[in-house]
Enzyme design. Sequence first.
Site, PDB file in Angstrom:
ATOM      1  N   SER A   7       4.259 -69.680  58.168  1.00  0.00           N
ATOM      2  CA  SER A   7       3.431 -68.617  57.604  1.00  0.00           C
ATOM      3  C   SER A   7       3.731 -68.472  56.116  1.00  0.00           C
ATOM      4  O   SER A   7       4.873 -68.227  55.719  1.00  0.00           O
ATOM      5  CB  SER A   7       3.739 -67.293  58.312  1.00  0.00           C
ATOM      6  OG  SER A   7       3.395 -66.215  57.468  1.00  0.00           O
ATOM      7  N   HIS A  32      -0.125 -71.317  58.757  1.00  0.00           N
ATOM      8  CA  HIS A  32      -0.549 -69.968  59.162  1.00  0.00           C
ATOM      9  C   HIS A  32      -0.722 -69.116  57.904  1.00  0.00           C
ATOM     10  O   HIS A  32       0.200 -68.977  57.103  1.00  0.00           O
ATOM     11  CB  HIS A  32       0.521 -69.378  60.086  1.00  0.00           C
ATOM     12  CG  HIS A  32       0.153 -68.073  60.688  1.00  0.00           C
ATOM     13  ND1 HIS A  32      -0.674 -67.950  61.786  1.00  0.00           N
ATOM     14  CD2 HIS A  32       0.509 -66.804  60.353  1.00  0.00           C
ATOM     15  CE1 HIS A  32      -0.806 -66.670  62.102  1.00  0.00           C
ATOM     16  NE2 HIS A  32      -0.096 -65.953  61.252  1.00  0.00           N
ATOM     17  N   ASP A  34      -1.679 -65.452  56.468  1.00  0.00           N
ATOM     18  CA  ASP A  34      -1.793 -64.037  56.840  1.00  0.00           C
ATOM     19  C   ASP A  34      -2.588 -63.256  55.807  1.00  0.00           C
ATOM     20  O   ASP A  34      -2.155 -63.121  54.663  1.00  0.00           O
ATOM     21  CB  ASP A  34      -0.395 -63.423  56.945  1.00  0.00           C
ATOM     22  CG  ASP A  34       0.344 -63.904  58.167  1.00  0.00           C
ATOM     23  OD1 ASP A  34      -0.180 -63.701  59.279  1.00  0.00           O
ATOM     24  OD2 ASP A  34       1.428 -64.491  58.016  1.00  0.00           O
ATOM     25  N   MET A  36      -4.032 -59.594  54.836  1.00  0.00           N
ATOM     26  CA  MET A  36      -3.839 -58.168  55.150  1.00  0.00           C
ATOM     27  C   MET A  36      -4.653 -57.301  54.195  1.00  0.00           C
ATOM     28  O   MET A  36      -4.709 -57.600  53.003  1.00  0.00           O
ATOM     29  CB  MET A  36      -2.367 -57.803  54.995  1.00  0.00           C
ATOM     30  CG  MET A  36      -1.438 -58.615  55.863  1.00  0.00           C
ATOM     31  SD  MET A  36       0.258 -58.122  55.558  1.00  0.00           S
ATOM     32  CE  MET A  36       1.100 -59.159  56.749  1.00  0.00           C
ATOM     33  N   HIS A  65      -5.069 -65.836  59.935  1.00  0.00           N
ATOM     34  CA  HIS A  65      -4.810 -64.658  60.758  1.00  0.00           C
ATOM     35  C   HIS A  65      -5.289 -63.430  59.990  1.00  0.00           C
ATOM     36  O   HIS A  65      -4.650 -63.005  59.023  1.00  0.00           O
ATOM     37  CB  HIS A  65      -3.294 -64.606  61.037  1.00  0.00           C
ATOM     38  CG  HIS A  65      -2.850 -63.398  61.803  1.00  0.00           C
ATOM     39  ND1 HIS A  65      -1.514 -63.030  61.887  1.00  0.00           N
ATOM     40  CD2 HIS A  65      -3.540 -62.475  62.528  1.00  0.00           C
ATOM     41  CE1 HIS A  65      -1.410 -61.943  62.628  1.00  0.00           C
ATOM     42  NE2 HIS A  65      -2.620 -61.581  63.019  1.00  0.00           N
ATOM     43  N   MET A  67      -5.637 -59.792  59.451  1.00  0.00           N
ATOM     44  CA  MET A  67      -5.167 -58.450  59.811  1.00  0.00           C
ATOM     45  C   MET A  67      -5.986 -57.479  58.981  1.00  0.00           C
ATOM     46  O   MET A  67      -5.479 -56.800  58.074  1.00  0.00           O
ATOM     47  CB  MET A  67      -3.658 -58.337  59.524  1.00  0.00           C
ATOM     48  CG  MET A  67      -2.822 -59.038  60.581  1.00  0.00           C
ATOM     49  SD  MET A  67      -1.129 -59.309  60.051  1.00  0.00           S
ATOM     50  CE  MET A  67      -1.347 -60.838  59.156  1.00  0.00           C
ATOM     51  N   MET A 136       1.220 -61.075  69.057  1.00  0.00           N
ATOM     52  CA  MET A 136       2.140 -60.575  68.028  1.00  0.00           C
ATOM     53  C   MET A 136       3.458 -60.241  68.721  1.00  0.00           C
ATOM     54  O   MET A 136       3.477 -59.527  69.729  1.00  0.00           O
ATOM     55  CB  MET A 136       1.586 -59.303  67.358  1.00  0.00           C
ATOM     56  CG  MET A 136       0.433 -59.502  66.393  1.00  0.00           C
ATOM     57  SD  MET A 136       0.711 -60.655  65.034  1.00  0.00           S
ATOM     58  CE  MET A 136       2.218 -60.074  64.295  1.00  0.00           C
ATOM     59  N   ASP A 174       3.833 -64.861  67.033  1.00  0.00           N
ATOM     60  CA  ASP A 174       3.923 -64.591  65.598  1.00  0.00           C
ATOM     61  C   ASP A 174       4.801 -63.362  65.359  1.00  0.00           C
ATOM     62  O   ASP A 174       4.453 -62.255  65.759  1.00  0.00           O
ATOM     63  CB  ASP A 174       2.499 -64.358  65.071  1.00  0.00           C
ATOM     64  CG  ASP A 174       2.446 -64.157  63.572  1.00  0.00           C
ATOM     65  OD1 ASP A 174       3.482 -64.309  62.900  1.00  0.00           O
ATOM     66  OD2 ASP A 174       1.343 -63.844  63.072  1.00  0.00           O
TER      67      ASP A 174
HETATM   68  C1  DX5 Z   1       3.280 -60.431  60.325  1.00  0.00           C
HETATM   69  C2  DX5 Z   1       2.602 -61.761  60.138  1.00  0.00           C
HETATM   70  C3  DX5 Z   1       3.485 -62.923  60.369  1.00  0.00           C
HETATM   71  C4  DX5 Z   1       4.676 -63.012  59.464  1.00  0.00           C
HETATM   72  C5  DX5 Z   1       5.801 -63.570  60.292  1.00  0.00           C
HETATM   73  O1  DX5 Z   1       2.355 -59.417  60.315  1.00  0.00           O
HETATM   74  O2  DX5 Z   1       1.495 -61.899  60.997  1.00  0.00           O
HETATM   75  O3  DX5 Z   1       2.760 -64.149  60.373  1.00  0.00           O
HETATM   76  O4  DX5 Z   1       4.498 -63.820  58.349  1.00  0.00           O
HETATM   77  O5  DX5 Z   1       6.964 -63.529  59.544  1.00  0.00           O
HETATM   78  P1  DX5 Z   1       8.405 -63.776  60.173  1.00  0.00           P
HETATM   79  O6  DX5 Z   1       8.365 -65.172  60.783  1.00  0.00           O
HETATM   80  O7  DX5 Z   1       9.321 -63.692  59.000  1.00  0.00           O
HETATM   81  O8  DX5 Z   1       8.620 -62.713  61.200  1.00  0.00           O
HETATM   82 ZN    ZN Z   2       0.495 -63.922  61.194  1.00  0.00          ZN
END
Ligand code: DX5
Ligand code: ZN
Length: 215
Positions: A7, A32, A34, A36, A65, A67, A136, A174
């Site tokens: 990620s 991956h 992310d 947000m 992903h 969010m 998650m 994740d």
């Molecule tokens: C959290 C994200 C993850 C995050 C995971 O909301 O969706 O993808 O990057 O990070 P680690 O592996 O450090 O928990």
């Molecule tokens: Zn993620």
Amino acid sequence: MNCLAPSILSADFSRLGEDLSLAERNGITMLHIDVMDGMFVPSISLGFPVIESIRKKINMVFDVHLMIKEPERYVERFAESGADMITVHAEACLHLHRTIGQIRQLGVKCGVALNPATPLSVLDYVLEDVDMVLLMTVNPGFGGQSFIPAMYEKIKTLRKQITEKGLNTDIEVDGGIKASNAERALRAGANVLVAGSAVFEGDIEKNIKEFQRVL
Ligand code: DX5
Ligand code: ZN
């Protein structure tokens, strides 16, 4: 097939291109990403310009992903930016079934993500329509949190349901995944492991090799 999807949330953005190429040279085939929005989750991460820039350099499967609230507003734009797979949160969609259809029509793969407290039953009538379920294993919003142990049971139950329906849907986990708990998550039935801090903090090559030993 089992795979590790680093990620980029935990990456050093000043050297993103170099670090991703390094990961690619070390056998990483999925990335991956992310996204947000500061509404569905408290933080804001990255968007189209970053995805478009790395798309020019990196051949990995881009697993985006989202969010974000009401992601149907943006799925087309993310597909145009270079996403190969778009995952939306069940909790963030007003009409989940419709959004899944929208993503499939764009010709990209489709995933549905569930927060830790969201029951698997929200998938009852859509499981057949998705390529991947993202469970998650922390509450979404930040990297570097600890894996919630109750999620092993959730992974197991979902794998059982997928097998009983004769599907081969991927289960992505994740949040809080390290080389040390990866094996247990795989054994529970996950086959795509997301890891942010465990890949990008410290020696990236060494971190990837540690995961590859358990895949
Ligand atoms: C959290 C994200 C993850 C995050 C995971 O909301 O969706 O993808 O990057 O990070 P680690 O592996 O450090 O928990
Ligand atoms: Zn993620």
